[in-house]
Motif scaffolding. Structure first.
Motif, PDB file in Angstrom:
ATOM      1  N   TYR A   1     -51.586 -25.905  53.099  1.00  0.00           N
ATOM      2  CA  TYR A   1     -50.526 -25.070  52.970  1.00  0.00           C
ATOM      3  C   TYR A   1     -50.957 -23.851  54.021  1.00  0.00           C
TER       4      TYR A   1
ATOM      5  N   TRP B   1     -41.108 -24.741  47.771  1.00  0.00           N
ATOM      6  CA  TRP B   1     -41.694 -25.000  49.170  1.00  0.00           C
ATOM      7  C   TRP B   1     -41.688 -23.882  49.776  1.00  0.00           C
ATOM      8  N   ARG B   2     -41.194 -22.722  49.772  1.00  0.00           N
ATOM      9  CA  ARG B   2     -41.351 -21.400  50.520  1.00  0.00           C
ATOM     10  C   ARG B   2     -42.644 -20.909  50.220  1.00  0.00           C
ATOM     11  N   TYR B   3     -43.214 -21.057  48.868  1.00  0.00           N
ATOM     12  CA  TYR B   3     -44.275 -20.325  48.508  1.00  0.00           C
ATOM     13  C   TYR B   3     -45.412 -21.205  48.205  1.00  0.00           C
ATOM     14  N   GLU B   4     -46.588 -20.583  48.409  1.00  0.00           N
ATOM     15  CA  GLU B   4     -47.721 -21.212  48.448  1.00  0.00           C
ATOM     16  C   GLU B   4     -48.031 -21.598  46.908  1.00  0.00           C
ATOM     17  N   GLU B   5     -47.685 -20.879  46.185  1.00  0.00           N
ATOM     18  CA  GLU B   5     -47.956 -21.201  44.520  1.00  0.00           C
ATOM     19  C   GLU B   5     -46.990 -21.963  44.061  1.00  0.00           C
TER      20      GLU B   5
ATOM     21  N   GLY C   1     -47.818 -17.559  52.434  1.00  0.00           N
ATOM     22  CA  GLY C   1     -46.877 -18.066  51.651  1.00  0.00           C
ATOM     23  C   GLY C   1     -46.618 -17.270  50.364  1.00  0.00           C
TER      24      GLY C   1
ATOM     25  N   VAL D   1     -46.428 -30.102  43.686  1.00  0.00           N
ATOM     26  CA  VAL D   1     -47.039 -31.109  44.199  1.00  0.00           C
ATOM     27  C   VAL D   1     -47.987 -31.531  43.020  1.00  0.00           C
ATOM     28  N   ARG D   2     -48.832 -30.570  42.600  1.00  0.00           N
ATOM     29  CA  ARG D   2     -49.643 -30.950  41.258  1.00  0.00           C
ATOM     30  C   ARG D   2     -49.032 -31.450  40.259  1.00  0.00           C
TER      31      ARG D   2
ATOM     32  N   VAL E   1     -45.654 -24.461  46.094  1.00  0.00           N
ATOM     33  CA  VAL E   1     -46.212 -25.873  46.512  1.00  0.00           C
ATOM     34  C   VAL E   1     -47.413 -26.392  45.573  1.00  0.00           C
ATOM     35  N   TYR E   2     -48.392 -25.414  45.289  1.00  0.00           N
ATOM     36  CA  TYR E   2     -49.374 -25.729  44.473  1.00  0.00           C
ATOM     37  C   TYR E   2     -48.994 -26.257  43.241  1.00  0.00           C
TER      38      TYR E   2
END
Lengths: 237, 284
Positions: A209, B221-225, A216, B231-232, B227-228
């Motif tokens: 990412y 999906w706009r934030y790293e956390e 992000g 997806v996990r 997505v983390y």
């Protein structure tokens, strides 16, 4: 003239099943180096500065962080330990847990690190990107300082990448990242532990990412407990 | 000339005609067969590529509508309703116990159930109190007395363990209603495993979503956390289906495998037929 049927070897090599078996056998035979590579790619462990500043990021998940910091301080009598202040989570906000800085100070002073050797890099880091911004500001204020940063082992490449993106004007070269060893697993055996597998998969996601989308970090406030409770009361029949 | 020899001669003509259609000389026919065979392969590759690119393109192009749906699909939480107990799933003690306390205080439940989890490295080092103690502090701080909080017996390391602990506890309580509290994106997996483990008693439990901090199903999906986390969660969901899915998932996986194999066999036969036709000498 009639085409001759392909030879036996050619027929075998042309079969997808054959190649599937070859790939499977290769994967089985090479699983160790492959998995070691998958873990190793996440790790960055740079040589230490002979500098005087060690940074502890607010991602501490065990006492070993403080053990390493104390050992470093014992070897660098003039050294300063920098603690990056994080955004308070809900438990801290409600006074149910001391903050990261309070816990770290207590842990370090208990082990004879003098109070004056511990410095807080003020701010509200929500993650590595804002922590890097706080460090950038600190480096600007201390133009001769060089930093050694402790990072979780499988997050060290991510931390390096974030620092390279955020630190400007030669600041990135003044910073070195050190991958903290984990007593339970490392690159050579991470696939044997459930927690390590979660860690490695998660860190690959995080790194991907960061490479693809950059910063992000969310700046949205955490949800408010009182408002949540009020809403529940309103919806109570 | 006998009638039989006439028929035979006609058949020979027919065969010759067919072969002639195939544009002699025969190696041209073989080349055509090879083209058909490699054409299949190329067509397959092209189709796969087109589907992949189109899939990614559609996902990127319609992310504002697709990705919220992908995120919200994981959230199967229901509106709170009256229950006897509220069970807090372990995992995020910065938000789940607060939401559970709010449910109790608002009158949706009377008592709280906590699971027992092994000490983390931080807890072993004394950097923070054990999960159960910290959760009790949260309840106390929010006005829920300690007497109303009970532990479910049995050490739990996973959501599956927690479902088993609930199943063992609820077995002799056929009238008990439990509101299970967990983070929104975790509700689908939690509900699936609880329903699987509770079986006939599954309707005694329902799920309440706790919003995650900093993002939600509509913008993850706009934030790293985000997505983390999401997806996990999808990866874990897949793992859970395979690991705990039992016969139903086994049958589905087997069916998929049979379909793929059948397709491979059909293609193989087709190719062999083409090869055989190419290798067969013409009558001329």
């Amino acid at each position: 003239m009639v085409d001759r049927p392909p030879g036996a070897l050619r027929r075998v090599l042309g079969r997808p099943v054959f190649w599937l078996i070859v790939v499977a056998l290769l994967l089985i035979a090479l699983h160790r180096p492959l998995l070691r590579g998958a873990g190793g790619v996440l790790v960055v462990d740079e040589p230490w500065h002979d500098g005087r500043h060690l940074v502890v990021l607010p991602v501490v998940d065990g006492d070993r962080w403080y053990e390493v910091a104390v050992r470093w301080r014992n070897e660098h009598a003039e050294g300063t330990i920098l603690l990056v202040e994080p955004y308070p989570n809900r438990l801290v906000e409600h006074g149910l847990l001391p903050s990261f800085v309070e816990i770290a100070r207590e842990r370090l002073t208990q082990r004879d690190v003098p109070v004056e050797a511990i410095v807080t890099v003020a701010g509200e880091a929500r993650g590595s990107w804002s922590a890097a911004s706080q460090l950038s500001q600190w480096l600007k204020d201390n133009p001769d300082a060089r930093l050694d940063i402790l990072a979780a082992r499988f997050r060290s490449r991510y931390e390096r990448h974030v620092l390279d993106q955020v630190l400007t004007g030669g600041q990135a070269e003044r910073v070195r990242v050190h991958a903290l060893p984990n007593s339970e697993f490392d690159e050579s055996d991470w696939w044997r532990k459930r927690a390590a597998v979660k860690d490695v998969v998660g860190e690959h996601l995080r790194l991907a990412y960061a490479y693809l989308a950059g910063n992000g970090e969310s700046d949205q406030p955490y949800w408010d407990v009182d408002q949540y409770e009020a809403k529940l009361r309103e919806s109570q029949p | 000339m006998t009638a039989g020899s006439v028929r035979c001669g006609d058949q020979l003509k027919k065969i010759r005609t067919v072969r002639n259609v195939c544009a002699t000389p025969s190696n041209v026919c073989a080349t055509a067969s090879k083209v058909t065979r490699s054409g299949f392969f190329r067509l397959g590759c092209l189709l796969t590529l087109v589907i992949l690119v189109a899939g990614i393109g559609i996902l990127v192009g319609t992310r504002e509508t697709t990705l919220p749906a992908v995120g919200q699909w994981l959230d199967v939480g229901q509106l709170p309703r009256s229950a006897d107990y509220v069970m807090v799933l372990a995992g995020d003690n910065t938000s789940r116990p607060f939401a559970a306390a709010a449910l109790v205080k608002s009158g949706y439940a009377r008592r709280v159930l906590l699971t027992e989890i092994p000490l983390s490295e931080e807890e072993r080092a004394g950097l923070r109190p054990p999960y159960g103690e910290l959760a009790r502090r949260v309840f106390e701080s929010r006005g829920v007395e300690r007497e109303r909080v009970a532990d479910l017996p049995g050490e739990c390391r996973t959501t599956y363990d927690e479902a088993r602990a609930l199943a063992a506890w609820i077995e002799d309580k056929p009238d008990a209603r439990v509101a299970v509290v967990t983070t929104a994106y975790h509700t689908r997996r939690a509900r699936w495993i609880v329903q699987t483990v509770l079986a006939d008693q599954a309707d005694q439990a329902y799920f309440v979503s706790v919003p995650p901090d900093g993002f939600d199903g509509s913008n993850w999906w706009r934030y790293e956390e985000g997505v983390y986390a999401y997806v996990r969660e999808y990866l874990k969901l897949g793992f859970y289906w395979l690991r705990y899915g039992g016969v139903r998932v086994g049958v589905l996986v087997a069916l998929a495998a049979v379909l793929v194999l059948a397709a491979a066999v059909v293609l193989r036969r087709r190719w062999r037929k083409d090869d055989a036709e190419a290798a067969e000498p013409t009558l001329e």
